[in-house]
Design a protein around this motif. Structure first.
Motif, PDB file in Angstrom:
ATOM      1  N   ALA A 219       0.831  -1.206   0.000  1.00  0.00           N
ATOM      2  CA  ALA A 219       0.000   0.000   0.000  1.00  0.00           C
ATOM      3  C   ALA A 219       0.866   1.258   0.000  1.00  0.00           C
ATOM      4  O   ALA A 219       0.582   2.222  -0.732  1.00  0.00           O
ATOM      5  N   CYS A 220       1.927   1.252   0.794  1.00  0.00           N
ATOM      6  CA  CYS A 220       2.801   2.427   0.861  1.00  0.00           C
ATOM      7  C   CYS A 220       3.574   2.620  -0.444  1.00  0.00           C
ATOM      8  O   CYS A 220       3.779   3.755  -0.882  1.00  0.00           O
ATOM      9  N   HIS A 221       3.991   1.536  -1.059  1.00  0.00           N
ATOM     10  CA  HIS A 221       4.713   1.633  -2.336  1.00  0.00           C
ATOM     11  C   HIS A 221       3.812   2.212  -3.425  1.00  0.00           C
ATOM     12  O   HIS A 221       4.276   2.962  -4.293  1.00  0.00           O
ATOM     13  N   ALA A 222       2.522   1.895  -3.359  1.00  0.00           N
ATOM     14  CA  ALA A 222       1.585   2.427  -4.351  1.00  0.00           C
ATOM     15  C   ALA A 222       1.316   3.910  -4.122  1.00  0.00           C
ATOM     16  O   ALA A 222       1.036   4.656  -5.075  1.00  0.00           O
ATOM     17  N   ALA A 223       1.423   4.358  -2.866  1.00  0.00           N
ATOM     18  CA  ALA A 223       1.062   5.745  -2.542  1.00  0.00           C
ATOM     19  C   ALA A 223       2.251   6.693  -2.498  1.00  0.00           C
ATOM     20  O   ALA A 223       2.079   7.898  -2.688  1.00  0.00           O
ATOM     21  N   TYR A 224       3.452   6.183  -2.251  1.00  0.00           N
ATOM     22  CA  TYR A 224       4.614   7.055  -2.046  1.00  0.00           C
ATOM     23  C   TYR A 224       5.804   6.567  -2.870  1.00  0.00           C
ATOM     24  O   TYR A 224       6.047   5.360  -2.976  1.00  0.00           O
ATOM     25  N   GLU A 225       6.553   7.522  -3.421  1.00  0.00           N
ATOM     26  CA  GLU A 225       7.795   7.189  -4.121  1.00  0.00           C
ATOM     27  C   GLU A 225       8.870   6.757  -3.131  1.00  0.00           C
ATOM     28  O   GLU A 225       9.664   5.865  -3.412  1.00  0.00           O
ATOM     29  N   ARG A 226       8.878   7.411  -1.975  1.00  0.00           N
ATOM     30  CA  ARG A 226       9.867   7.127  -0.935  1.00  0.00           C
ATOM     31  C   ARG A 226       9.121   6.664   0.314  1.00  0.00           C
ATOM     32  O   ARG A 226       8.333   7.401   0.886  1.00  0.00           O
ATOM     33  N   VAL A 227       9.356   5.424   0.708  1.00  0.00           N
ATOM     34  CA  VAL A 227       8.638   4.846   1.843  1.00  0.00           C
ATOM     35  C   VAL A 227       9.486   5.024   3.095  1.00  0.00           C
ATOM     36  O   VAL A 227      10.411   4.257   3.363  1.00  0.00           O
ATOM     37  N   ASP A 228       9.164   6.062   3.858  1.00  0.00           N
ATOM     38  CA  ASP A 228       9.863   6.311   5.111  1.00  0.00           C
ATOM     39  C   ASP A 228       8.898   6.118   6.282  1.00  0.00           C
ATOM     40  O   ASP A 228       7.758   5.673   6.103  1.00  0.00           O
ATOM     41  N   GLU A 229       9.360   6.449   7.481  1.00  0.00           N
ATOM     42  CA  GLU A 229       8.549   6.242   8.681  1.00  0.00           C
ATOM     43  C   GLU A 229       7.226   6.994   8.609  1.00  0.00           C
ATOM     44  O   GLU A 229       6.160   6.449   8.909  1.00  0.00           O
ATOM     45  N   THR A 230       7.282   8.251   8.163  1.00  0.00           N
ATOM     46  CA  THR A 230       6.067   9.060   8.065  1.00  0.00           C
ATOM     47  C   THR A 230       5.079   8.453   7.081  1.00  0.00           C
ATOM     48  O   THR A 230       3.868   8.403   7.346  1.00  0.00           O
ATOM     49  N   ALA A 231       5.593   7.958   5.954  1.00  0.00           N
ATOM     50  CA  ALA A 231       4.724   7.335   4.948  1.00  0.00           C
ATOM     51  C   ALA A 231       4.031   6.099   5.509  1.00  0.00           C
ATOM     52  O   ALA A 231       2.837   5.874   5.267  1.00  0.00           O
ATOM     53  N   ILE A 232       4.776   5.297   6.270  1.00  0.00           N
ATOM     54  CA  ILE A 232       4.200   4.080   6.861  1.00  0.00           C
ATOM     55  C   ILE A 232       3.047   4.432   7.797  1.00  0.00           C
ATOM     56  O   ILE A 232       1.952   3.855   7.717  1.00  0.00           O
ATOM     57  N   TYR A 233       3.275   5.409   8.686  1.00  0.00           N
ATOM     58  CA  TYR A 233       2.238   5.762   9.656  1.00  0.00           C
ATOM     59  C   TYR A 233       1.065   6.482   8.995  1.00  0.00           C
ATOM     60  O   TYR A 233      -0.093   6.274   9.377  1.00  0.00           O
ATOM     61  N   ASN A 234       1.344   7.292   7.977  1.00  0.00           N
ATOM     62  CA  ASN A 234       0.256   7.971   7.260  1.00  0.00           C
ATOM     63  C   ASN A 234      -0.616   6.969   6.510  1.00  0.00           C
ATOM     64  O   ASN A 234      -1.848   7.090   6.476  1.00  0.00           O
ATOM     65  N   CYS A 235       0.026   5.977   5.912  1.00  0.00           N
ATOM     66  CA  CYS A 235      -0.700   5.009   5.088  1.00  0.00           C
ATOM     67  C   CYS A 235      -1.573   4.085   5.933  1.00  0.00           C
ATOM     68  O   CYS A 235      -2.658   3.690   5.511  1.00  0.00           O
TER      69      CYS A 235
END
Length: 337
Positions: A219-235
């Motif tokens: 899910a995070c890879h589909a939503a973000y180019e760069r999967v960092d900590e913030t992206a994980i928690y946002n997703c």
């Protein structure tokens, strides 16, 4: 490419469209990342052609279904799909299923082998007691033709009569290192830009559940180019550790009304659920230095609030109970107490 009825089917495209849980599901027992003692025991059963009825139990995402599917591949090779009946007992859990689908499959002879077939009964702890009682007789009657593999999360919900007819294996939550190793393979294969803090957050949120880890990563890879900590928690919509630190700090040091308003505002701004906040506060409390009587009081209060939320209680009222519990807990820690 494979040839279908009058057209070519691009198998690589089909794989790309699959959820990663299925795309990267282990194909053989040796591909499984954990529970080597269980897989080696089952391999011994298969090599000796003495596979018993099996009962796999443990938390979700620990490899129960993958293990039995890998067993089917080892037993039957390319024909395994025609030799195994998969039923999800959370959908088909009535006594009719036991008497019809299972009975019909169990009573027919195998086409590609002179041995037995497999019946995979997933989420069997959702079956009614009457269906389990009927299943007990089917297991006895058709043992010559089939082997049953019963998969569940809670073995206590399986009646003793079925448990006694199966060889039981418990699947414990996966170790962080085991999940990390498999994730590194998938990150490389999919070309994911996963940062170190993102990987740490992913491993923390997975909590020993490989399925959960893969679903979050996809899910995070589909939503973000760069999967960092913030992206994980946002997703995932999960509370960020900084937010939890702030919430606990408020509850330990600020006045009741101020704390309540701040947490309520944070919940609305970040779209957080009180249930998720409770889980993270519980984990946070384990590492906070508090007097034993205060920590015991707070943990007991958290469990009561979680129970009430599970029974459908109002979130706003339970948030007030959470803040109130911390006020009482801190008073226990004060010298006056």
């Amino acid at each position: 490419m494979s040839k279908g009825k009058g057209k070519l089917v691009d198998t690589s495209a089909q794989l790309d469209n699959l959820p990663w849980v299925e795309k990267y599901r282990p194909k053989s027992l040796s591909d499984l990342v954990s529970h080597e003692d269980i897989t080696s025991t089952i391999e011994t059963f298969i090599d000796a052609n003495r596979l018993p009825h099996l009962l796999f139990y443990g938390p979700p995402g620990t490899g129960k279904t993958s293990t039995i599917l890998a067993c089917a591949r080892k037993l039957y090779g390319d024909h395994y799909k025609s030799m195994i009946l998969e039923l999800n007992a959370s959908d088909d859990r009535g006594i009719e299923v036991v008497r019809e689908q299972i009975k019909n499959f169990a009573s027919t002879r195998t086409m590609y082998s002179s041995g037995f077939k497999l019946i995979l009964l997933d989420e069997a702890d959702a079956m009614t007691t009457q269906a389990q009682a009927a299943l007990r007789r089917v297991i006895e009657k058709y043992t010559k033709n089939v082997r049953f593999c019963i998969v569940c999360n809670y073995v206590s919900k399986i009646i003793p009569a079925i448990q006694s007819r199966c060889t039981r294996f418990r699947f414990a939550p996966l170790e962080t290192e085991q999940i990390e190793k498999r994730l590194e393979t998938i990150v490389e294969a999919e070309g994911i830009n996963l940062t170190e803090d993102g990987k740490g957050a992913l491993l923390k949120l997975s909590r020993g559940d490989m399925r959960r880890a893969l679903n979050i990563l996809q899910a995070c890879h589909a939503a973000y180019e760069r999967v960092d900590e913030t992206a994980i928690y946002n997703c995932t919509g999960h509370p960020h550790p900084n937010d939890i630190h702030q919430i606990v700090h408020w509850m330990l040091s600020e006045e009741y009304t101020t704390v309540f308003q701040r947490i309520e505002s944070l919940k609305q701004d970040s779209g957080l659920a009180l249930q998720d906040i409770l889980e993270e506060v519980h984990l946070y409390l384990r590492d906070v230095e508090l007097p034993s009587n205060s920590k015991v009081f707070l943990l007991e209060a958290l469990s009561d609030i979680e129970y009430r939320l599970g029974e459908g209680a109002n979130e706003t009222i339970q948030l007030g109970a959470l803040v109130g519990a911390f006020k009482l807990g801190t008073s226990l820690a004060s010298p006056q107490a």
